[in-house]
Design an enzyme around this catalytic site. Structure first.
Site, short mmCIF file in Angstrom:
data_model
loop_
_atom_site.label_atom_id
_atom_site.label_comp_id
_atom_site.label_asym_id
_atom_site.label_seq_id
_atom_site.Cartn_x
_atom_site.Cartn_y
_atom_site.Cartn_z
N GLY A 46 50.13 43.13 12.51
CA GLY A 46 50.42 42.30 13.65
C GLY A 46 51.87 42.51 14.05
O GLY A 46 53.12 42.15 13.25
N GLN A 51 59.05 37.34 18.33
CA GLN A 51 59.60 38.63 16.46
C GLN A 51 60.42 40.19 17.48
O GLN A 51 61.45 40.48 16.75
CB GLN A 51 58.86 39.32 16.32
CG GLN A 51 57.90 38.28 15.44
CD GLN A 51 57.09 38.27 14.49
OE1 GLN A 51 55.63 39.43 15.53
NE2 GLN A 51 56.93 39.25 13.27
N CYS A 90 55.58 38.18 6.25
CA CYS A 90 55.74 38.15 8.19
C CYS A 90 56.59 39.19 8.50
O CYS A 90 57.56 39.06 7.34
CB CYS A 90 56.08 37.31 8.83
SG CYS A 90 56.56 37.10 10.39
N LEU A 91 56.54 39.68 9.25
CA LEU A 91 57.86 41.19 9.31
C LEU A 91 58.67 40.53 9.83
O LEU A 91 60.09 41.23 9.20
CB LEU A 91 57.24 41.98 10.34
CG LEU A 91 56.30 42.98 10.21
CD1 LEU A 91 55.93 43.47 11.60
CD2 LEU A 91 56.97 43.49 8.99
N HIS A 132 48.07 33.75 13.30
CA HIS A 132 49.69 33.74 12.73
C HIS A 132 50.13 34.52 14.13
O HIS A 132 51.28 33.82 14.60
CB HIS A 132 49.16 35.33 11.45
CG HIS A 132 51.07 35.26 10.90
ND1 HIS A 132 51.02 34.70 9.92
CD2 HIS A 132 51.97 35.74 11.59
CE1 HIS A 132 52.56 35.65 9.50
NE2 HIS A 132 52.97 36.00 10.97
N GLU A 133 49.73 35.31 14.86
CA GLU A 133 50.78 35.96 16.03
C GLU A 133 50.77 34.64 17.03
O GLU A 133 51.35 34.64 17.43
CB GLU A 133 49.22 37.50 16.39
CG GLU A 133 49.81 38.04 15.04
CD GLU A 133 51.08 39.01 14.76
OE1 GLU A 133 52.81 38.06 15.65
OE2 GLU A 133 51.20 38.55 13.30
N HIS A 136 53.06 32.62 16.28
CA HIS A 136 54.44 32.70 16.70
C HIS A 136 54.58 32.71 18.20
O HIS A 136 56.53 32.40 18.77
CB HIS A 136 55.04 34.49 16.47
CG HIS A 136 55.44 34.37 15.13
ND1 HIS A 136 56.19 34.83 14.21
CD2 HIS A 136 54.39 35.91 14.37
CE1 HIS A 136 56.41 35.05 13.62
NE2 HIS A 136 55.36 35.31 13.27
#
Length: 156
Positions: A46, A51, A90-91, A132-133, A136
């Site tokens: 994701g 991000q 997480c990226l 999660h996304e 963000h």
């Protein structure tokens, strides 16, 4: 298409509440394509627009299930059911993982790349990823809500 720079924890854009997309344009569709390419190149499941430095309510997700790539514009979680704790990474927070309590099942309403309103109900990894996304988009990282955190070295 292009691979975009993924912003890391500490970058101010990750703490901002993202702005809704008023009207989907060719630019937004290109951003969706670039975000997907970036997510796949980073081996993620994701990616949210903040991000990659764009404070917009746009998310791409692919948990490698029957849904394939899901593109969410202006997503709103309208139903949360149950609760489970699971591991997340997480990226934007490389090599850090944590246990996070999330709803076990969610329904999300969103606009797709063709400006059509959609509804999706999900459970398991997809439900976790949607939550999660969407966090963000509200300037929240998983490390802000994790019940525990651990650091893992990068695997070769």
């Amino acid at each position: 298409m292009a691979i975009l720079e993924i912003k890391k924890a500490g970058d101010p854009v990750l703490k901002q509440v993202a702005v809704p997309v008023e009207r989907l344009t060719k630019w937004h569709r290109q951003l969706l394509d670039d975000m997907a390419e970036t997510m796949y190149a980073a081996n993620g499941v994701g990616l949210a627009a903040p991000q990659v430095g764009r404070s917009l309510r746009i998310v791409v997700i692919d948990v490698e299930d029957a849904n394939g790539l899901i593109e969410l514009v202006n997503p709103i979680i309208t139903m949360r059911d149950g609760s489970e704790v699971g591991s997340e990474g997480c990226l934007s927070v490389p090599q850090v993982y944590g246990d996070v309590e999330r709803a076990a099942r969610v329904t999300v309403e969103y606009t797709d790349r063709r400006s059509r309103r959609r509804t999706l109900t999900a459970e398991g990894l997809l439900a976790r990823c949607i939550q999660h996304e969407c966090d963000h988009l509200d300037g929240r990282l998983f490390i802000d809500i994790a019940v525990s955190l651990r650091k893992e070295e990068a695997k070769e």
